[in-house]
Design a protein around this motif. Structure first.
Motif, PDB file in Angstrom:
ATOM      1  N   PRO A 103      11.575  -0.226   5.244  1.00 63.13           N
ATOM      2  CA  PRO A 103      11.950   0.687   4.149  1.00 63.13           C
ATOM      3  C   PRO A 103      12.284  -0.034   2.850  1.00 63.13           C
ATOM      4  O   PRO A 103      11.871   0.411   1.772  1.00 63.13           O
ATOM      5  CB  PRO A 103      13.163   1.432   4.716  1.00 63.13           C
ATOM      6  N   PHE A 104      13.025  -1.145   2.920  1.00 60.80           N
ATOM      7  CA  PHE A 104      13.373  -1.832   1.681  1.00 60.80           C
ATOM      8  C   PHE A 104      12.136  -2.391   0.992  1.00 60.80           C
ATOM      9  O   PHE A 104      12.033  -2.350  -0.239  1.00 60.80           O
ATOM     10  CB  PHE A 104      14.366  -2.966   1.946  1.00 60.80           C
ATOM     11  N   LEU A 149       0.829  -1.207   0.000  1.00 64.28           N
ATOM     12  CA  LEU A 149       0.000   0.000   0.000  1.00 64.28           C
ATOM     13  C   LEU A 149       0.863   1.258   0.000  1.00 64.28           C
ATOM     14  O   LEU A 149       0.577   2.224  -0.720  1.00 64.28           O
ATOM     15  CB  LEU A 149      -0.930  -0.008   1.208  1.00 64.28           C
ATOM     16  N   ALA A 150       1.928   1.259   0.808  1.00 62.74           N
ATOM     17  CA  ALA A 150       2.807   2.427   0.840  1.00 62.74           C
ATOM     18  C   ALA A 150       3.523   2.622  -0.494  1.00 62.74           C
ATOM     19  O   ALA A 150       3.632   3.748  -0.995  1.00 62.74           O
ATOM     20  CB  ALA A 150       3.824   2.282   1.977  1.00 62.74           C
ATOM     21  N   GLU A 197       8.333  13.508  -2.450  1.00 70.44           N
ATOM     22  CA  GLU A 197       9.741  13.139  -2.621  1.00 70.44           C
ATOM     23  C   GLU A 197      10.509  13.298  -1.313  1.00 70.44           C
ATOM     24  O   GLU A 197      11.367  12.479  -0.982  1.00 70.44           O
ATOM     25  CB  GLU A 197      10.373  13.988  -3.725  1.00 70.44           C
ATOM     26  N   ALA A 198      10.202  14.373  -0.571  1.00 70.75           N
ATOM     27  CA  ALA A 198      10.887  14.567   0.706  1.00 70.75           C
ATOM     28  C   ALA A 198      10.529  13.454   1.686  1.00 70.75           C
ATOM     29  O   ALA A 198      11.392  12.939   2.411  1.00 70.75           O
ATOM     30  CB  ALA A 198      10.504  15.930   1.290  1.00 70.75           C
ATOM     31  N   LEU A 199       9.250  13.070   1.716  1.00 72.03           N
ATOM     32  CA  LEU A 199       8.821  12.000   2.610  1.00 72.03           C
ATOM     33  C   LEU A 199       9.451  10.675   2.217  1.00 72.03           C
ATOM     34  O   LEU A 199       9.896   9.904   3.082  1.00 72.03           O
ATOM     35  CB  LEU A 199       7.296  11.886   2.594  1.00 72.03           C
ATOM     36  N   PHE A 200       9.531  10.413   0.902  1.00 71.74           N
ATOM     37  CA  PHE A 200      10.152   9.168   0.451  1.00 71.74           C
ATOM     38  C   PHE A 200      11.642   9.167   0.766  1.00 71.74           C
ATOM     39  O   PHE A 200      12.204   8.141   1.171  1.00 71.74           O
ATOM     40  CB  PHE A 200       9.925   8.991  -1.053  1.00 71.74           C
ATOM     41  N   GLY A 201      12.298  10.310   0.585  1.00 66.06           N
ATOM     42  CA  GLY A 201      13.712  10.394   0.936  1.00 66.06           C
ATOM     43  C   GLY A 201      13.944  10.170   2.418  1.00 66.06           C
ATOM     44  O   GLY A 201      14.912   9.510   2.816  1.00 66.06           O
ATOM     45  N   LEU A 202      13.046  10.709   3.258  1.00 65.11           N
ATOM     46  CA  LEU A 202      13.151  10.487   4.696  1.00 65.11           C
ATOM     47  C   LEU A 202      12.976   9.014   5.027  1.00 65.11           C
ATOM     48  O   LEU A 202      13.677   8.462   5.886  1.00 65.11           O
ATOM     49  CB  LEU A 202      12.100  11.325   5.423  1.00 65.11           C
ATOM     50  N   LEU A 203      12.046   8.369   4.328  1.00 63.19           N
ATOM     51  CA  LEU A 203      11.838   6.935   4.539  1.00 63.19           C
ATOM     52  C   LEU A 203      13.070   6.137   4.145  1.00 63.19           C
ATOM     53  O   LEU A 203      13.457   5.180   4.828  1.00 63.19           O
ATOM     54  CB  LEU A 203      10.629   6.467   3.731  1.00 63.19           C
ATOM     55  N   MET A 204      13.726   6.540   3.057  1.00 61.95           N
ATOM     56  CA  MET A 204      14.903   5.821   2.593  1.00 61.95           C
ATOM     57  C   MET A 204      16.086   5.964   3.537  1.00 61.95           C
ATOM     58  O   MET A 204      17.031   5.182   3.480  1.00 61.95           O
ATOM     59  CB  MET A 204      15.301   6.291   1.182  1.00 61.95           C
TER      60      MET A 204
END
Length: 280
Positions: free
Chosen positions: A155-156, A96-97, A110-117
């Protein structure tokens, strides 16, 4: 004359490739073979010189010791239950994410995804203390949910599904919306079926991740009857004496579900890892 295309050159390359594969197979297979052989010997025989290379007759005693010392039957069921529930729940969360990050456009995506990474580069040990405090405040210490819930949004896994979902044609999703599909139905009926190889890869990764996890279950599980396999096997190592035959027997049994899952889904695993790697 093109020597590279000659039959002799092709045979030489084939022989070289076969030899390399045979050496690689031997390097990988020999430790597993010795693991199984060691499970059939006592600790004294395992450390004898030269070490045993053929199966012995101590397997029954090793299994009996394993059951008496670690309640291994119960431990095996614990690991199967925890790994299965975790795989299903984490696969739902990560899928879902990943779908949300791949399909929807929203401010700060993009910022949220970068933080997740960043979770991929932050050592897991950094989060152990705050997670332990959280589990203690929730009075979950010693429970299965304390093992399962903290790592659902891996995250992965989210990264893998996001990359796979990014390959979905936008026209396909728009067509579903024009036909009256709601967002949940669009996800289940349109987006999810092409993602089966990626889901299989994700399921294998999640199952192995939880099955092999040692540090976190060691911290939060308190009762030997609720231990997972890695924790139970570690508990067999004593200060004065360690029964390595029993440990090798338990390790051999623990490797069977992992091998079965991978062999059953290996084709989907490879296809899922490659999904989204090449964009047209």
């Amino acid at each position: 004359m093109n020597l590279a295309a000659s039959p002799g050159a092709r045979r030489a390359r084939g022989l070289l490739l076969t030899s390399g594969l045979a050496i690689t197979l031997a390097v990988v297979a020999i430790p597993f073979y010795w693991l199984v052989v060691g499970a059939t010997h006592s600790s004294q025989e395992i450390f004898s010189a030269p070490p045993p290379l053929l199966p012995g007759g101590h397997l029954t005693q090793n299994l009996r010791t394993l059951q008496d010392s670690a309640q291994f039957g119960r431990v095996l069921l614990n690991s199967l239950l925890i790994a299965t529930v975790y795989t299903v729940c984490a696969a739902v969360v990560c899928t879902l994410a990943g779908y949300g990050f791949a399909v929807y456009r929203f401010r700060g995506r993009e910022a949220l995804f970068g933080l997740l990474m960043l979770g991929l580069v932050v050592p897991a040990q950094v989060t152990l203390v705050p997670l332990f405090r959280l589990m203690a405040d929730l009075t979950w210490l010693g429970t299965y949910q304390a093992v399962i819930l903290p790592n659902l949004a891996l995250p992965f896994g989210i990264f893998l599904m996001r990359q796979s979902m990014s390959s979905l044609p936008a026209v396909l999703l728009d067509s579903g919306r024009m036909d009256g599909c709601g967002e949940l139905r669009l996800f289940l009926r349109v987006a999810l079926p092409p993602m089966r190889p990626a889901l299989a890869a994700l399921a294998i990764f999640l199952f192995l991740y939880q099955w092999n996890d040692f540090i976190w279950p060691l911290i939060v599980l308190r009762d030997g009857a609720s231990f997972t396999i890695p924790v139970a096997l570690a508990s067999l190592q004593g200060l004065d004496e360690t029964d390595y035959g029993a440990i090798l027997a338990g390790t051999s049994i623990a490797a069977l579900p992992m091998a079965a899952v991978f062999l059953a889904l290996q084709r989907q695993f490879i296809s899922g890892l490659l999904a989204g790697a090449v964009k047209e």
